[in-house]
Design a protein around this motif. Structure first.
Motif, mmCIF file in Angstrom:
data_model
loop_
_atom_site.group_PDB
_atom_site.id
_atom_site.type_symbol
_atom_site.label_atom_id
_atom_site.label_comp_id
_atom_site.label_asym_id
_atom_site.label_seq_id
_atom_site.Cartn_x
_atom_site.Cartn_y
_atom_site.Cartn_z
ATOM 1 N N VAL A 155 0.856 -1.232 0.135
ATOM 2 C CA VAL A 155 -0.042 -0.047 -0.045
ATOM 3 C C VAL A 155 0.976 1.274 -0.059
ATOM 4 N N CYS A 156 0.587 2.347 -0.888
ATOM 5 C CA CYS A 156 1.229 3.721 -1.132
ATOM 6 C C CYS A 156 -0.231 4.448 -0.045
ATOM 7 N N HIS A 157 0.409 5.448 0.435
ATOM 8 C CA HIS A 157 -0.469 6.508 1.316
ATOM 9 C C HIS A 157 0.528 7.903 1.363
ATOM 10 N N ARG A 158 -0.405 8.924 1.358
ATOM 11 C CA ARG A 158 0.236 10.165 1.972
ATOM 12 C C ARG A 158 0.562 9.991 3.297
ATOM 13 N N SER A 159 1.306 11.243 3.544
ATOM 14 C CA SER A 159 1.714 11.272 5.207
ATOM 15 C C SER A 159 0.586 11.869 6.023
ATOM 16 N N SER A 160 0.896 11.492 7.271
ATOM 17 C CA SER A 160 -0.117 12.068 8.492
ATOM 18 C C SER A 160 -0.358 13.476 8.528
ATOM 19 N N THR A 161 0.576 14.290 8.134
ATOM 20 C CA THR A 161 0.487 15.515 8.108
ATOM 21 C C THR A 161 -0.552 16.225 7.073
ATOM 22 N N VAL A 163 -3.855 16.870 4.943
ATOM 23 C CA VAL A 163 -5.354 16.942 5.570
ATOM 24 C C VAL A 163 -6.314 15.826 5.119
ATOM 25 N N TYR A 164 -6.012 15.134 3.919
ATOM 26 C CA TYR A 164 -6.721 14.195 3.248
ATOM 27 C C TYR A 164 -6.845 12.678 4.318
ATOM 28 N N SER A 165 -5.432 12.567 4.693
ATOM 29 C CA SER A 165 -5.081 11.450 5.498
ATOM 30 C C SER A 165 -5.882 11.822 7.076
ATOM 31 N N SER A 215 -3.341 1.950 -3.983
ATOM 32 C CA SER A 215 -3.014 3.391 -3.186
ATOM 33 C C SER A 215 -4.339 3.817 -2.902
ATOM 34 N N ILE A 216 -4.285 5.032 -2.454
ATOM 35 C CA ILE A 216 -5.448 5.777 -2.119
ATOM 36 C C ILE A 216 -5.396 7.141 -2.403
ATOM 37 N N SER A 217 -6.611 7.565 -3.403
ATOM 38 C CA SER A 217 -6.347 9.017 -3.993
ATOM 39 C C SER A 217 -7.769 9.297 -3.937
ATOM 40 N N ASN A 218 -7.917 10.678 -4.074
ATOM 41 C CA ASN A 218 -9.337 11.261 -4.485
ATOM 42 C C ASN A 218 -9.440 11.103 -6.003
ATOM 43 N N THR A 219 -10.686 10.917 -6.304
ATOM 44 C CA THR A 219 -11.192 10.656 -7.475
ATOM 45 C C THR A 219 -10.694 11.681 -8.684
ATOM 46 N N TYR A 220 -10.611 13.086 -8.234
ATOM 47 C CA TYR A 220 -10.638 13.841 -9.292
ATOM 48 C C TYR A 220 -9.176 13.926 -9.991
ATOM 49 N N TYR A 221 -8.080 13.244 -9.181
ATOM 50 C CA TYR A 221 -6.718 13.036 -9.734
ATOM 51 C C TYR A 221 -6.967 12.166 -10.737
ATOM 52 N N PHE A 222 -7.681 11.227 -10.654
ATOM 53 C CA PHE A 222 -7.760 10.340 -11.562
ATOM 54 C C PHE A 222 -8.594 10.623 -12.741
ATOM 55 N N ALA A 223 -9.747 11.270 -12.479
ATOM 56 C CA ALA A 223 -10.722 11.776 -13.580
ATOM 57 C C ALA A 223 -9.903 12.836 -14.679
ATOM 58 N N ARG A 224 -9.127 13.596 -13.878
ATOM 59 C CA ARG A 224 -8.272 14.499 -14.691
ATOM 60 C C ARG A 224 -7.513 13.833 -15.674
ATOM 61 N N ALA A 225 -6.759 12.798 -15.201
ATOM 62 C CA ALA A 225 -5.863 12.041 -16.134
ATOM 63 C C ALA A 225 -6.808 11.418 -17.118
ATOM 64 N N ALA A 329 -8.274 13.367 17.978
ATOM 65 C CA ALA A 329 -8.045 12.149 18.349
ATOM 66 C C ALA A 329 -7.298 11.435 16.869
ATOM 67 N N ALA A 330 -7.608 11.786 15.598
ATOM 68 C CA ALA A 330 -6.891 11.364 14.944
ATOM 69 C C ALA A 330 -5.222 11.539 14.683
ATOM 70 N N GLN A 331 -4.913 12.922 15.077
ATOM 71 C CA GLN A 331 -3.457 12.951 15.283
ATOM 72 C C GLN A 331 -2.685 12.225 16.397
ATOM 73 N N MET A 332 -3.623 12.155 17.503
ATOM 74 C CA MET A 332 -2.860 11.129 18.378
ATOM 75 C C MET A 332 -2.730 9.731 18.068
ATOM 76 N N ILE A 333 -3.597 9.235 17.168
ATOM 77 C CA ILE A 333 -3.512 7.977 16.677
ATOM 78 C C ILE A 333 -2.433 7.857 15.707
ATOM 79 N N PHE A 334 -2.256 9.058 14.995
ATOM 80 C CA PHE A 334 -1.134 9.063 14.114
ATOM 81 C C PHE A 334 0.076 8.843 14.787
ATOM 82 N N ASN A 335 0.367 9.502 15.895
ATOM 83 C CA ASN A 335 1.476 9.560 17.085
ATOM 84 C C ASN A 335 1.677 8.414 17.393
ATOM 85 N N GLN A 336 0.680 7.446 17.802
ATOM 86 C CA GLN A 336 0.763 6.329 18.471
ATOM 87 C C GLN A 336 1.333 5.043 17.734
ATOM 88 N N VAL A 337 0.707 5.282 16.460
ATOM 89 C CA VAL A 337 1.079 3.873 15.313
ATOM 90 C C VAL A 337 2.244 4.310 14.770
#
Length: 340
Positions: A155-161, A163-165, A215-225, A329-337
């Motif tokens: 799996v590829c994903h963006r960083s925890s910083t 906003v989409y994540s 991977s995970i992405s917003n649809t508009y990036y793929f639709a643009r392509a 709470a999401a930011q806390m989880i990012f830090n914990q994992v």
């Protein structure tokens, strides 16, 4: 499954916004939307109303900080930005004000506007799963399955910083609870093919390069392509990429917003109201889809061909105002994992 284009209830019952209004004065717009195609939105609004738009563009956090520093002397009338987390950040920073608008309340579904009417969503993007069809024969069908050990190292994903994540994890918390969300985040980290990096288009390019299979992405990036040439995503590469609208038998596909609100000290408040109501008009809603491959916020507005090509799906109807409350709470989880 239900498409956005099939939901015509509101559009059929609400009259179109007037297109012959004559107005005077300016509108000072602070915007972090960086799309050249938005020029059409602004020029059409000026043509319809006579209101001149003066733009300040920049990073969302910088604009919010600027508005805070300017205080009551701020010239800002409207703030436009992307993602629920940034809209909520603006609200928490005190740079927005409530707006009671019969037009917006009728046309923008309650689930994609602030519970206090300080921000409204005007376009949407589904955050979905993409995969390499040559390597993956059994792709994950929901977000929870992304954490399955079967997808270890894929799996590829963006960083925890990003906003989409942050908003996706906040939605997982809202739909499944905090403990389950922490387990999910840990499982997903265990399945990363590489350290989180890059933007959404880079997640798609990772499928092409072989760095990852999912991977995970917003649809508009793929639709643009689909609609136009994007570096690294030519027709041959696109043919090997499959996609899944997740959780169709559960909560539905997670939606991100682009939206905005009226600045707390808007000097041209009447013009600001006109602009936000214009963004909810059929004309503007259709252009969000045609110009930037997004889903309209207003039910019943038709999709552009590139967006419609991706097919019908059921979106998650969770209240995004409630999702935004889970960001700490999401930011806390990012830090914990250890999600970088």
């Amino acid at each position: 499954m239900t498409s956005f284009s099939s939901k015509a209830v509101l559009a059929a019952t609400i009259s179109a916004l007037a297109t012959t209004a004559v107005a005077e004065g300016d509108l000072n717009l602070y915007s972090s939307r960086h799309y050249d195609t938005d020029e059409r939105l602004y020029s059409d609004f000026t043509e319809l109303t006579g209101i001149t738009i003066n733009r300040i563009e920049g990073n969302a956090d910088e604009l919010i900080t600027r508005m805070q520093a300017e205080g009551a002397n701020s010239p800002a009338d409207v703030l436009l930005t992307v993602d629920t987390s940034r809209l909520e950040r603006a609200k928490d920073a005190g740079v927005l004000q409530p707006l009671e608008s019969a037009v917006l309340e009728a046309r923008i579904p309650a689930s994609i506007r602030d519970s206090d009417n300080q921000w409204f969503g005007f376009s949407q993007r589904a955050r979905i799963i993409f995969y390499d069809k040559t390597d993956v024969t059994n792709p994950p069908m929901d977000y929870v399955s992304l954490a399955d050990t079967a997808y270890e190292g894929m799996v590829c994903h963006r960083s925890s910083t990003n906003v989409y994540s942050q908003t996706l994890l906040s939605a997982v918390i809202e739909n499944h609870g905090e403990e389950a969300a922490k387990d999910w985040a840990q499982g997903l980290v265990n399945n990363f093919a590489r350290a989180p990096q890059g933007g959404d288009t880079d997640q798609l390019r990772g499928l092409v390069s072989g760095e990852c299979d999912i991977s995970i992405s917003n649809t508009y990036y793929f639709a643009r392509a689909i609609r136009t040439e994007v570096d690294g995503l030519d027709d041959d590469a696109m043919a090997n990429i499959g996609w899944v609208f997740p959780a169709q038998n559960a909560e539905g596909a997670h939606m991100n917003l682009s939206g905005g609100g009226i600045a707390a000290y808007a000097p041209n408040r009447e013009n600001a109201v006109k602009f936000l109501e214009y963004l909810a008009s059929d004309q503007a809603q259709q252009y969000f889809s045609a110009g930037n491959d997004e889903y309209p916020a207003v039910p019943g507005v038709g999709l552009s061909a590139s967006v419609a090509t991706m097919g019908l799906f059921r979106p998650d109807a969770v209240d995004l105002s409630e999702v935004a409350k889970n960001l700490p709470a999401a930011q806390m989880i990012f830090n914990q994992v250890g999600w970088e």
